[in-house]
Design a protein around this motif. Sequence first.
Motif, PDB file in Angstrom:
ATOM      1  N   LYS A  56     -11.177  -1.039  -9.480  1.00 25.15           N
ATOM      2  CA  LYS A  56     -12.230  -1.965  -9.058  1.00 25.15           C
ATOM      3  C   LYS A  56     -13.141  -1.348  -8.009  1.00 25.15           C
ATOM      4  O   LYS A  56     -14.060  -1.996  -7.509  1.00 25.15           O
ATOM      5  N   ASN A  57     -12.810  -0.100  -7.629  1.00 31.52           N
ATOM      6  CA  ASN A  57     -13.589   0.605  -6.626  1.00 31.52           C
ATOM      7  C   ASN A  57     -13.621  -0.133  -5.286  1.00 31.52           C
ATOM      8  O   ASN A  57     -14.658  -0.237  -4.627  1.00 31.52           O
ATOM      9  N   ILE A  58     -12.465  -0.649  -4.902  1.00 35.76           N
ATOM     10  CA  ILE A  58     -12.339  -1.321  -3.604  1.00 35.76           C
ATOM     11  C   ILE A  58     -11.826  -0.295  -2.594  1.00 35.76           C
ATOM     12  O   ILE A  58     -10.691   0.181  -2.695  1.00 35.76           O
ATOM     13  N   THR A  59     -12.670   0.073  -1.650  1.00 36.85           N
ATOM     14  CA  THR A  59     -12.287   1.141  -0.716  1.00 36.85           C
ATOM     15  C   THR A  59     -12.153   0.648   0.721  1.00 36.85           C
ATOM     16  O   THR A  59     -11.592   1.343   1.556  1.00 36.85           O
ATOM     17  N   ASP A  60     -12.665  -0.539   1.004  1.00 38.61           N
ATOM     18  CA  ASP A  60     -12.593  -1.094   2.357  1.00 38.61           C
ATOM     19  C   ASP A  60     -11.134  -1.407   2.720  1.00 38.61           C
ATOM     20  O   ASP A  60     -10.503  -2.244   2.081  1.00 38.61           O
ATOM     21  N   PRO A  61     -10.587  -0.716   3.734  1.00 39.37           N
ATOM     22  CA  PRO A  61      -9.174  -0.906   4.075  1.00 39.37           C
ATOM     23  C   PRO A  61      -8.848  -2.357   4.453  1.00 39.37           C
ATOM     24  O   PRO A  61      -7.742  -2.818   4.211  1.00 39.37           O
ATOM     25  N   GLU A  62      -9.824  -3.035   5.050  1.00 40.77           N
ATOM     26  CA  GLU A  62      -9.595  -4.415   5.443  1.00 40.77           C
ATOM     27  C   GLU A  62      -9.431  -5.317   4.228  1.00 40.77           C
ATOM     28  O   GLU A  62      -8.558  -6.182   4.186  1.00 40.77           O
ATOM     29  N   VAL A  63     -10.302  -5.101   3.250  1.00 41.19           N
ATOM     30  CA  VAL A  63     -10.214  -5.873   2.003  1.00 41.19           C
ATOM     31  C   VAL A  63      -8.912  -5.548   1.282  1.00 41.19           C
ATOM     32  O   VAL A  63      -8.225  -6.432   0.775  1.00 41.19           O
ATOM     33  N   GLN A  64      -8.552  -4.264   1.291  1.00 45.12           N
ATOM     34  CA  GLN A  64      -7.310  -3.843   0.644  1.00 45.12           C
ATOM     35  C   GLN A  64      -6.103  -4.522   1.278  1.00 45.12           C
ATOM     36  O   GLN A  64      -5.238  -5.041   0.579  1.00 45.12           O
ATOM     37  N   ALA A  65      -6.075  -4.521   2.615  1.00 46.38           N
ATOM     38  CA  ALA A  65      -4.947  -5.120   3.331  1.00 46.38           C
ATOM     39  C   ALA A  65      -4.844  -6.610   3.035  1.00 46.38           C
ATOM     40  O   ALA A  65      -3.757  -7.151   2.857  1.00 46.38           O
ATOM     41  N   LYS A  66      -5.992  -7.249   2.973  1.00 42.29           N
ATOM     42  CA  LYS A  66      -6.023  -8.682   2.720  1.00 42.29           C
ATOM     43  C   LYS A  66      -5.534  -8.992   1.312  1.00 42.29           C
ATOM     44  O   LYS A  66      -4.734  -9.901   1.097  1.00 42.29           O
ATOM     45  N   LYS A  67      -6.013  -8.188   0.362  1.00 40.97           N
ATOM     46  CA  LYS A  67      -5.615  -8.406  -1.028  1.00 40.97           C
ATOM     47  C   LYS A  67      -4.129  -8.126  -1.214  1.00 40.97           C
ATOM     48  O   LYS A  67      -3.451  -8.813  -1.976  1.00 40.97           O
ATOM     49  N   LEU A  68      -3.643  -7.130  -0.513  1.00 45.19           N
ATOM     50  CA  LEU A  68      -2.226  -6.788  -0.592  1.00 45.19           C
ATOM     51  C   LEU A  68      -1.375  -7.952  -0.084  1.00 45.19           C
ATOM     52  O   LEU A  68      -0.433  -8.384  -0.729  1.00 45.19           O
ATOM     53  N   LYS A  69      -1.756  -8.465   1.076  1.00 47.03           N
ATOM     54  CA  LYS A  69      -0.999  -9.543   1.697  1.00 47.03           C
ATOM     55  C   LYS A  69      -1.024 -10.811   0.838  1.00 47.03           C
ATOM     56  O   LYS A  69       0.007 -11.422   0.584  1.00 47.03           O
ATOM     57  N   ASN A  70      -2.224 -11.170   0.398  1.00 45.82           N
ATOM     58  CA  ASN A  70      -2.371 -12.386  -0.401  1.00 45.82           C
ATOM     59  C   ASN A  70      -1.684 -12.259  -1.756  1.00 45.82           C
ATOM     60  O   ASN A  70      -1.020 -13.176  -2.218  1.00 45.82           O
ATOM     61  N   GLY A  71      -1.882 -11.099  -2.380  1.00 43.79           N
ATOM     62  CA  GLY A  71      -1.295 -10.868  -3.697  1.00 43.79           C
ATOM     63  C   GLY A  71       0.216 -10.905  -3.637  1.00 43.79           C
ATOM     64  O   GLY A  71       0.871 -11.469  -4.504  1.00 43.79           O
ATOM     65  N   PHE A  72       0.768 -10.322  -2.594  1.00 48.64           N
ATOM     66  CA  PHE A  72       2.217 -10.296  -2.448  1.00 48.64           C
ATOM     67  C   PHE A  72       2.758 -11.699  -2.196  1.00 48.64           C
ATOM     68  O   PHE A  72       3.754 -12.109  -2.769  1.00 48.64           O
ATOM     69  N   LYS A  73       2.054 -12.416  -1.337  1.00 43.99           N
ATOM     70  CA  LYS A  73       2.471 -13.777  -0.992  1.00 43.99           C
ATOM     71  C   LYS A  73       2.475 -14.674  -2.229  1.00 43.99           C
ATOM     72  O   LYS A  73       3.331 -15.530  -2.392  1.00 43.99           O
ATOM     73  N   LYS A  74       1.499 -14.427  -3.091  1.00 48.19           N
ATOM     74  CA  LYS A  74       1.379 -15.237  -4.304  1.00 48.19           C
ATOM     75  C   LYS A  74       2.576 -15.009  -5.228  1.00 48.19           C
ATOM     76  O   LYS A  74       3.026 -15.900  -5.920  1.00 48.19           O
ATOM     77  N   LYS A  75       3.074 -13.771  -5.225  1.00 50.16           N
ATOM     78  CA  LYS A  75       4.202 -13.429  -6.107  1.00 50.16           C
ATOM     79  C   LYS A  75       5.549 -13.759  -5.473  1.00 50.16           C
ATOM     80  O   LYS A  75       6.482 -14.159  -6.157  1.00 50.16           O
ATOM     81  N   ASP A  76       5.625 -13.566  -4.153  1.00 46.28           N
ATOM     82  CA  ASP A  76       6.886 -13.811  -3.449  1.00 46.28           C
ATOM     83  C   ASP A  76       7.024 -15.313  -3.188  1.00 46.28           C
ATOM     84  O   ASP A  76       6.736 -15.811  -2.109  1.00 46.28           O
ATOM     85  N   LEU A  77       7.521 -16.009  -4.199  1.00 46.33           N
ATOM     86  CA  LEU A  77       7.493 -17.471  -4.171  1.00 46.33           C
ATOM     87  C   LEU A  77       8.367 -18.068  -3.073  1.00 46.33           C
ATOM     88  O   LEU A  77       8.020 -19.074  -2.473  1.00 46.33           O
ATOM     89  N   ASN A  78       9.516 -17.474  -2.799  1.00 43.68           N
ATOM     90  CA  ASN A  78      10.390 -18.061  -1.776  1.00 43.68           C
ATOM     91  C   ASN A  78      10.189 -17.411  -0.404  1.00 43.68           C
ATOM     92  O   ASN A  78      10.874 -17.737   0.552  1.00 43.68           O
ATOM     93  N   GLY A  79       9.237 -16.471  -0.333  1.00 38.12           N
ATOM     94  CA  GLY A  79       8.844 -15.908   0.953  1.00 38.12           C
ATOM     95  C   GLY A  79       9.884 -15.057   1.650  1.00 38.12           C
ATOM     96  O   GLY A  79       9.878 -14.946   2.872  1.00 38.12           O
ATOM     97  N   ASP A  80      10.795 -14.428   0.906  1.00 33.35           N
ATOM     98  CA  ASP A  80      11.829 -13.613   1.558  1.00 33.35           C
ATOM     99  C   ASP A  80      11.427 -12.146   1.679  1.00 33.35           C
ATOM    100  O   ASP A  80      12.214 -11.308   2.095  1.00 33.35           O
ATOM    101  N   GLY A  81      10.171 -11.829   1.308  1.00 28.61           N
ATOM    102  CA  GLY A  81       9.685 -10.463   1.487  1.00 28.61           C
ATOM    103  C   GLY A  81      10.010  -9.531   0.334  1.00 28.61           C
ATOM    104  O   GLY A  81       9.741  -8.333   0.408  1.00 28.61           O
ATOM    105  N   GLU A  82      10.609 -10.082  -0.730  1.00 31.05           N
ATOM    106  CA  GLU A  82      10.921  -9.288  -1.915  1.00 31.05           C
ATOM    107  C   GLU A  82      10.514 -10.091  -3.147  1.00 31.05           C
ATOM    108  O   GLU A  82      10.680 -11.312  -3.170  1.00 31.05           O
ATOM    109  N   ILE A  83       9.990  -9.396  -4.153  1.00 27.72           N
ATOM    110  CA  ILE A  83       9.671 -10.081  -5.399  1.00 27.72           C
ATOM    111  C   ILE A  83      10.798  -9.812  -6.380  1.00 27.72           C
ATOM    112  O   ILE A  83      11.058  -8.661  -6.734  1.00 27.72           O
ATOM    113  N   SER A  84      11.472 -10.871  -6.798  1.00 30.65           N
ATOM    114  CA  SER A  84      12.541 -10.732  -7.793  1.00 30.65           C
ATOM    115  C   SER A  84      11.917 -10.757  -9.180  1.00 30.65           C
ATOM    116  O   SER A  84      10.753 -11.110  -9.345  1.00 30.65           O
ATOM    117  N   ILE A  85      12.716 -10.399 -10.176  1.00 32.63           N
ATOM    118  CA  ILE A  85      12.213 -10.399 -11.551  1.00 32.63           C
ATOM    119  C   ILE A  85      11.825 -11.817 -11.975  1.00 32.63           C
ATOM    120  O   ILE A  85      10.865 -12.017 -12.717  1.00 32.63           O
TER     121      ILE A  85
END
Length: 94
Positions: A56-85
């Motif tokens: 997607k040609n996203i190079t801004d570290p701030e945007v990357q960090a935000k997307k990483l955090k949000n994307g992970f949170k969206k997947k980590d449903l129980n919020g334990d810091g790990e995504i299970s299968i």
Amino acid sequence: MKKIYKTMTVAALLLGSIGSANAISEKYFAQLDADKNGTINITEFEVNLQKYFEKKNITDPEVQAKKLKNGFKKKDLNGDGEISIEEWNTKPQK
Ligand SMILES: [Ca+2]
Ligand SMILES: [Ca+2]
């Protein structure tokens, strides 16, 4: 003899690809799970996102960090810091 074997291989490949989005998803999950402990942590998840950022040609570290955090949170449903299968295979709720 060789021909029959080849036909069988093609049939097996076809069978494997029918109605099995989960199998593909699980294969991808296993690929991301670099330390093979059965869950994906944020570091492993970041590897997945780096490819996305490149595409997607996203190079801004701030945007990357935000997307990483949000994307992970969206997947980590129980919020334990790990995504299970199970979490990985759960479709995001709208
Ligand atoms: Ca892991
Ligand atoms: Ca979790």
